[in-house]
Motif scaffolding. Structure first.
Motif, PDB file in Angstrom:
ATOM      1  N   ASN A 119       0.843  -1.194   0.000  1.00 51.85           N
ATOM      2  CA  ASN A 119       0.000   0.000   0.000  1.00 51.85           C
ATOM      3  C   ASN A 119       0.879   1.245   0.000  1.00 51.85           C
ATOM      4  OD1 ASN A 119      -2.941  -1.089   0.540  1.00 51.85           O
ATOM      5  ND2 ASN A 119      -1.599  -2.217   1.940  1.00 51.85           N
ATOM      6  N   PRO A 120       1.210   1.756  -1.164  1.00 56.71           N
ATOM      7  CA  PRO A 120       2.172   2.863  -1.261  1.00 56.71           C
ATOM      8  C   PRO A 120       1.704   4.171  -0.615  1.00 56.71           C
ATOM      9  CG  PRO A 120       1.173   2.390  -3.403  1.00 56.71           C
ATOM     10  CD  PRO A 120       0.782   1.278  -2.498  1.00 56.71           C
ATOM     11  N   VAL A 121       0.415   4.469  -0.672  1.00 55.01           N
ATOM     12  CA  VAL A 121      -0.064   5.704  -0.035  1.00 55.01           C
ATOM     13  C   VAL A 121       0.069   5.600   1.478  1.00 55.01           C
ATOM     14  CG1 VAL A 121      -2.044   7.245   0.319  1.00 55.01           C
ATOM     15  CG2 VAL A 121      -1.630   6.215  -1.942  1.00 55.01           C
ATOM     16  N   PHE A 122      -0.301   4.442   2.014  1.00 51.20           N
ATOM     17  CA  PHE A 122      -0.164   4.178   3.445  1.00 51.20           C
ATOM     18  C   PHE A 122       1.303   4.344   3.869  1.00 51.20           C
ATOM     19  CE2 PHE A 122       0.256   0.759   6.818  1.00 51.20           C
ATOM     20  CZ  PHE A 122      -0.400   1.467   7.822  1.00 51.20           C
ATOM     21  N   ALA A 123       2.209   3.703   3.141  1.00 51.02           N
ATOM     22  CA  ALA A 123       3.631   3.794   3.470  1.00 51.02           C
ATOM     23  C   ALA A 123       4.125   5.231   3.379  1.00 51.02           C
ATOM     24  CB  ALA A 123       4.442   2.892   2.537  1.00 51.02           C
ATOM     25  N   GLY A 124       3.645   5.950   2.381  1.00 49.67           N
ATOM     26  CA  GLY A 124       4.062   7.343   2.217  1.00 49.67           C
ATOM     27  C   GLY A 124       3.579   8.240   3.337  1.00 49.67           C
ATOM     28  N   LEU A 125       2.343   8.027   3.781  1.00 49.19           N
ATOM     29  CA  LEU A 125       1.809   8.822   4.892  1.00 49.19           C
ATOM     30  C   LEU A 125       2.589   8.573   6.181  1.00 49.19           C
ATOM     31  CD1 LEU A 125      -2.023   8.490   4.259  1.00 49.19           C
ATOM     32  CD2 LEU A 125      -0.720  10.629   4.279  1.00 49.19           C
ATOM     33  N   LEU A 126       2.929   7.308   6.419  1.00 48.45           N
ATOM     34  CA  LEU A 126       3.694   7.004   7.626  1.00 48.45           C
ATOM     35  C   LEU A 126       5.076   7.655   7.558  1.00 48.45           C
ATOM     36  CD1 LEU A 126       2.861   3.283   8.479  1.00 48.45           C
ATOM     37  CD2 LEU A 126       1.557   5.368   8.928  1.00 48.45           C
ATOM     38  N   ALA A 127       5.696   7.632   6.377  1.00 47.81           N
ATOM     39  CA  ALA A 127       7.010   8.262   6.218  1.00 47.81           C
ATOM     40  C   ALA A 127       6.927   9.766   6.446  1.00 47.81           C
ATOM     41  CB  ALA A 127       7.568   7.961   4.828  1.00 47.81           C
ATOM     42  N   LYS A 128       5.873  10.389   5.958  1.00 48.60           N
ATOM     43  CA  LYS A 128       5.703  11.826   6.165  1.00 48.60           C
ATOM     44  C   LYS A 128       5.498  12.142   7.646  1.00 48.60           C
ATOM     45  CE  LYS A 128       3.824  12.868   1.587  1.00 48.60           C
ATOM     46  NZ  LYS A 128       2.613  13.285   0.823  1.00 48.60           N
ATOM     47  N   PHE A 129       4.734  11.286   8.328  1.00 51.58           N
ATOM     48  CA  PHE A 129       4.551  11.526   9.758  1.00 51.58           C
ATOM     49  C   PHE A 129       5.873  11.379  10.506  1.00 51.58           C
ATOM     50  CE2 PHE A 129       3.906  10.038  14.094  1.00 51.58           C
ATOM     51  CZ  PHE A 129       3.287  11.173  14.615  1.00 51.58           C
ATOM     52  N   ILE A 130       6.667  10.390  10.142  1.00 57.21           N
ATOM     53  CA  ILE A 130       7.969  10.198  10.797  1.00 57.21           C
ATOM     54  C   ILE A 130       8.818  11.456  10.632  1.00 57.21           C
ATOM     55  CG2 ILE A 130      10.127   8.898  10.714  1.00 57.21           C
ATOM     56  CD1 ILE A 130       8.392   6.433   9.964  1.00 57.21           C
TER      57      ILE A 130
END
Length: 237
Positions: A119-130
Protein backbone atom coordinates in the motif's frame (compact mmCIF):
# COMPACT_ATOMS: atom_id res chain seq x y z
CA UNK A 1 -18.10 1.44 4.14
CA UNK A 2 -16.20 4.52 2.98
CA UNK A 3 -13.14 5.56 4.96
CA UNK A 4 -14.86 8.70 6.25
CA UNK A 5 -17.69 6.59 7.72
CA UNK A 6 -15.50 4.15 9.64
CA UNK A 7 -14.63 4.97 13.28
CA UNK A 8 -10.91 4.56 12.60
CA UNK A 9 -11.07 7.55 10.26
CA UNK A 10 -10.83 9.69 13.40
CA UNK A 11 -7.12 8.98 13.01
CA UNK A 12 -5.82 11.55 10.56
CA UNK A 13 -3.47 9.23 8.66
CA UNK A 14 -6.06 6.49 8.21
CA UNK A 15 -8.65 9.03 7.07
CA UNK A 16 -6.43 10.06 4.15
CA UNK A 17 -6.14 6.60 2.63
CA UNK A 18 -7.72 5.90 -0.76
CA UNK A 19 -10.66 3.48 -0.69
CA UNK A 20 -8.77 0.41 -1.89
CA UNK A 21 -5.91 0.79 0.59
CA UNK A 22 -8.27 1.68 3.41
CA UNK A 23 -10.27 -1.52 2.98
CA UNK A 24 -7.08 -3.59 2.83
CA UNK A 25 -5.72 -2.07 6.02
CA UNK A 26 -8.85 -1.82 8.15
CA UNK A 27 -9.24 -5.59 8.27
CA UNK A 28 -6.00 -5.88 10.26
CA UNK A 29 -6.94 -3.21 12.81
CA UNK A 30 -8.22 -3.95 16.30
CA UNK A 31 -10.09 -1.28 18.25
CA UNK A 32 -8.70 -0.69 21.73
CA UNK A 33 -9.29 1.56 24.73
CA UNK A 34 -6.15 3.27 26.00
CA UNK A 35 -6.35 4.33 29.65
CA UNK A 36 -3.85 6.79 31.03
CA UNK A 37 -0.58 5.11 31.96
CA UNK A 38 -0.88 2.32 29.38
CA UNK A 39 2.54 1.34 28.01
CA UNK A 40 2.10 0.57 24.31
CA UNK A 41 5.81 0.06 23.63
CA UNK A 42 8.78 -0.57 25.90
CA UNK A 43 12.21 0.91 25.30
CA UNK A 44 14.68 -1.38 23.53
CA UNK A 45 12.05 -4.11 23.29
CA UNK A 46 10.30 -5.94 20.46
CA UNK A 47 7.33 -4.13 18.94
CA UNK A 48 4.21 -6.27 19.13
CA UNK A 49 1.62 -3.80 17.82
CA UNK A 50 1.51 -0.46 16.06
CA UNK A 51 -1.03 2.04 17.42
CA UNK A 52 -3.15 4.62 15.61
CA UNK A 53 -4.79 6.90 18.16
CA UNK A 54 -8.25 8.34 17.57
CA UNK A 55 -8.35 10.29 20.84
CA UNK A 56 -6.04 10.88 23.77
CA UNK A 57 -2.33 11.66 23.77
CA UNK A 58 0.72 9.41 23.78
CA UNK A 59 4.16 10.36 25.10
CA UNK A 60 7.32 9.07 23.46
CA UNK A 61 9.84 8.86 26.30
CA UNK A 62 13.61 8.49 26.15
CA UNK A 63 14.94 6.43 29.05
CA UNK A 64 18.62 5.91 29.90
CA UNK A 65 20.09 2.77 31.41
CA UNK A 66 20.68 4.81 34.58
CA UNK A 67 16.96 5.51 34.88
CA UNK A 68 16.81 9.11 33.60
CA UNK A 69 13.61 9.81 31.68
CA UNK A 70 12.33 12.67 29.54
CA UNK A 71 9.67 13.09 26.92
CA UNK A 72 11.12 13.28 23.41
CA UNK A 73 7.77 14.00 21.74
CA UNK A 74 4.04 13.45 21.78
CA UNK A 75 1.41 12.28 19.32
CA UNK A 76 -2.33 11.85 19.11
CA UNK A 77 -4.90 11.31 16.40
CA UNK A 78 -2.55 12.87 13.84
CA UNK A 79 -0.08 10.00 13.89
CA UNK A 80 1.02 6.56 15.01
CA UNK A 81 3.59 4.82 17.22
CA UNK A 82 6.11 3.30 17.53
CA UNK A 83 7.44 5.17 14.50
CA UNK A 84 10.26 2.70 13.78
CA UNK A 85 7.59 0.22 12.66
CA UNK A 86 6.77 2.58 9.81
CA UNK A 87 10.13 1.86 8.17
CA UNK A 88 10.14 -1.88 8.80
CA UNK A 89 11.68 -1.80 12.27
CA UNK A 90 10.85 -4.35 14.94
CA UNK A 91 12.50 -2.76 18.00
CA UNK A 92 11.28 0.39 19.75
CA UNK A 93 14.09 2.66 20.92
CA UNK A 94 11.65 4.62 23.08
CA UNK A 95 9.00 3.87 25.65
CA UNK A 96 5.58 4.97 24.46
CA UNK A 97 3.01 5.71 27.17
CA UNK A 98 -0.51 7.09 27.12
CA UNK A 99 -0.53 10.41 28.99
CA UNK A 100 -4.18 11.37 28.32
CA UNK A 101 -6.72 8.54 28.12
CA UNK A 102 -8.25 7.82 24.76
CA UNK A 103 -8.92 5.11 22.23
CA UNK A 104 -7.61 3.94 18.91
CA UNK A 105 -6.67 0.99 16.76
CA UNK A 106 -3.69 -1.31 16.74
CA UNK A 107 -2.18 -3.64 14.17
CA UNK A 108 0.21 -6.57 14.84
CA UNK A 109 3.73 -5.87 13.62
CA UNK A 110 3.70 -8.71 11.05
CA UNK A 111 0.63 -7.52 9.13
CA UNK A 112 1.90 -3.95 9.51
CA UNK A 113 5.02 -4.71 7.50
CA UNK A 114 2.98 -6.59 4.91
CA UNK A 115 0.67 -3.59 4.48
CA UNK A 116 3.64 -1.28 3.97
CA UNK A 117 4.78 -3.37 1.01
CA UNK A 118 1.40 -3.46 -0.69
CA UNK A 119 0.00 0.00 0.00
CA UNK A 120 2.17 2.86 -1.26
CA UNK A 121 -0.06 5.70 -0.04
CA UNK A 122 -0.16 4.18 3.45
CA UNK A 123 3.63 3.79 3.47
CA UNK A 124 4.06 7.34 2.22
CA UNK A 125 1.81 8.82 4.89
CA UNK A 126 3.69 7.00 7.63
CA UNK A 127 7.01 8.26 6.22
CA UNK A 128 5.70 11.83 6.17
CA UNK A 129 4.55 11.53 9.76
CA UNK A 130 7.97 10.20 10.80
CA UNK A 131 9.52 13.32 9.23
CA UNK A 132 7.14 15.65 11.10
CA UNK A 133 7.76 13.77 14.34
CA UNK A 134 11.52 14.08 13.87
CA UNK A 135 10.99 17.82 13.44
CA UNK A 136 9.01 17.92 16.68
CA UNK A 137 11.78 16.07 18.55
CA UNK A 138 14.42 18.47 17.20
CA UNK A 139 12.47 21.47 18.49
CA UNK A 140 11.96 19.77 21.83
CA UNK A 141 15.74 19.52 22.08
CA UNK A 142 16.13 23.17 21.10
CA UNK A 143 13.58 24.28 23.68
CA UNK A 144 15.15 22.18 26.42
CA UNK A 145 18.58 23.64 25.76
CA UNK A 146 17.67 27.29 25.36
CA UNK A 147 14.33 28.24 26.90
CA UNK A 148 13.00 28.90 30.36
CA UNK A 149 10.67 26.33 31.91
CA UNK A 150 7.62 28.60 31.58
CA UNK A 151 8.08 28.87 27.79
CA UNK A 152 8.68 25.13 27.50
CA UNK A 153 5.51 24.52 29.51
CA UNK A 154 3.55 26.88 27.25
CA UNK A 155 4.74 24.97 24.17
CA UNK A 156 3.89 21.63 25.75
CA UNK A 157 0.39 22.75 26.73
CA UNK A 158 -0.25 24.05 23.22
CA UNK A 159 0.82 20.71 21.77
CA UNK A 160 -1.55 18.89 24.14
CA UNK A 161 -4.35 21.31 23.24
CA UNK A 162 -3.84 20.56 19.53
CA UNK A 163 -4.62 16.89 20.15
CA UNK A 164 -7.79 17.02 22.25
CA UNK A 165 -11.28 18.52 21.77
CA UNK A 166 -11.34 20.44 25.03
CA UNK A 167 -9.67 23.40 26.69
CA UNK A 168 -9.28 21.26 29.82
CA UNK A 169 -6.17 19.07 29.88
CA UNK A 170 -6.08 16.38 32.61
CA UNK A 171 -2.48 16.66 33.84
CA UNK A 172 -0.77 16.77 37.22
CA UNK A 173 2.31 18.81 38.07
CA UNK A 174 4.16 15.59 38.88
CA UNK A 175 3.51 14.17 35.42
CA UNK A 176 4.49 17.41 33.70
CA UNK A 177 7.75 17.51 35.66
CA UNK A 178 8.55 13.99 34.44
CA UNK A 179 7.76 14.85 30.83
CA UNK A 180 9.79 18.08 30.83
CA UNK A 181 12.59 16.54 32.94
CA UNK A 182 12.57 19.31 35.54
CA UNK A 183 11.83 19.30 39.25
CA UNK A 184 8.22 19.62 40.34
CA UNK A 185 8.74 22.99 42.11
CA UNK A 186 9.96 24.42 38.78
CA UNK A 187 6.72 23.28 37.12
CA UNK A 188 4.65 24.81 39.92
CA UNK A 189 6.47 28.12 39.46
CA UNK A 190 6.00 27.98 35.68
CA UNK A 191 2.28 27.29 36.06
CA UNK A 192 2.02 30.30 38.38
CA UNK A 193 3.68 32.46 35.72
CA UNK A 194 1.14 31.34 33.10
CA UNK A 195 -1.72 31.86 35.54
CA UNK A 196 -0.42 35.31 36.41
CA UNK A 197 -0.53 36.20 32.71
CA UNK A 198 -4.14 34.86 32.64
CA UNK A 199 -3.18 32.31 29.98
CA UNK A 200 -4.29 29.19 31.89
CA UNK A 201 -6.21 28.14 34.98
CA UNK A 202 -4.70 25.35 37.05
CA UNK A 203 -6.76 23.12 39.31
CA UNK A 204 -5.95 19.82 40.95
CA UNK A 205 -5.14 17.34 38.18
CA UNK A 206 -6.22 19.70 35.40
CA UNK A 207 -4.99 22.72 33.47
CA UNK A 208 -7.46 24.77 31.41
CA UNK A 209 -6.34 26.85 28.45
CA UNK A 210 -7.78 30.32 28.96
CA UNK A 211 -6.26 32.36 26.12
CA UNK A 212 -4.86 30.25 23.29
CA UNK A 213 -3.65 33.16 21.15
CA UNK A 214 -1.68 34.82 23.93
CA UNK A 215 -0.31 31.45 25.05
CA UNK A 216 1.14 31.03 21.55
CA UNK A 217 2.65 34.51 21.79
CA UNK A 218 4.17 33.62 25.14
CA UNK A 219 5.68 30.40 23.76
CA UNK A 220 7.21 32.37 20.88
CA UNK A 221 9.49 30.42 18.56
CA UNK A 222 9.28 27.36 20.81
CA UNK A 223 5.97 26.43 19.16
CA UNK A 224 4.87 26.24 15.55
CA UNK A 225 7.62 24.88 13.31
CA UNK A 226 6.78 21.18 13.75
CA UNK A 227 3.09 21.97 13.34
CA UNK A 228 3.80 23.88 10.13
CA UNK A 229 5.81 20.92 8.83
CA UNK A 230 2.84 18.63 9.49
CA UNK A 231 0.51 20.96 7.59
CA UNK A 232 2.92 21.13 4.65
CA UNK A 233 3.36 17.37 4.35
CA UNK A 234 0.03 15.95 5.54
CA UNK A 235 -2.61 18.58 6.36
CA UNK A 236 -4.26 20.00 9.43
CA UNK A 237 -3.51 18.37 12.77
Amino acid sequence: MHASEHPCSRNRLLSLLPREEFHDIVGSLEQIDLPRGTIIASAHDTIEHVYFLCSGIGSVVTASLEGHRAEAGMFGREGFAPTSAGVGGRISVHEVMIQVSGDGYRMPIGPMHEKLDGNPVFAGLLAKFIQTFATQISYTSLASANLQVDQRLARWLLMCHDRIDSDEIPLTHSFISLMLAVRRPSITNAVHVLEGQKLVVAERGRITIRDRKRLEEFAGSAYGEAEAEYRRLIGEL
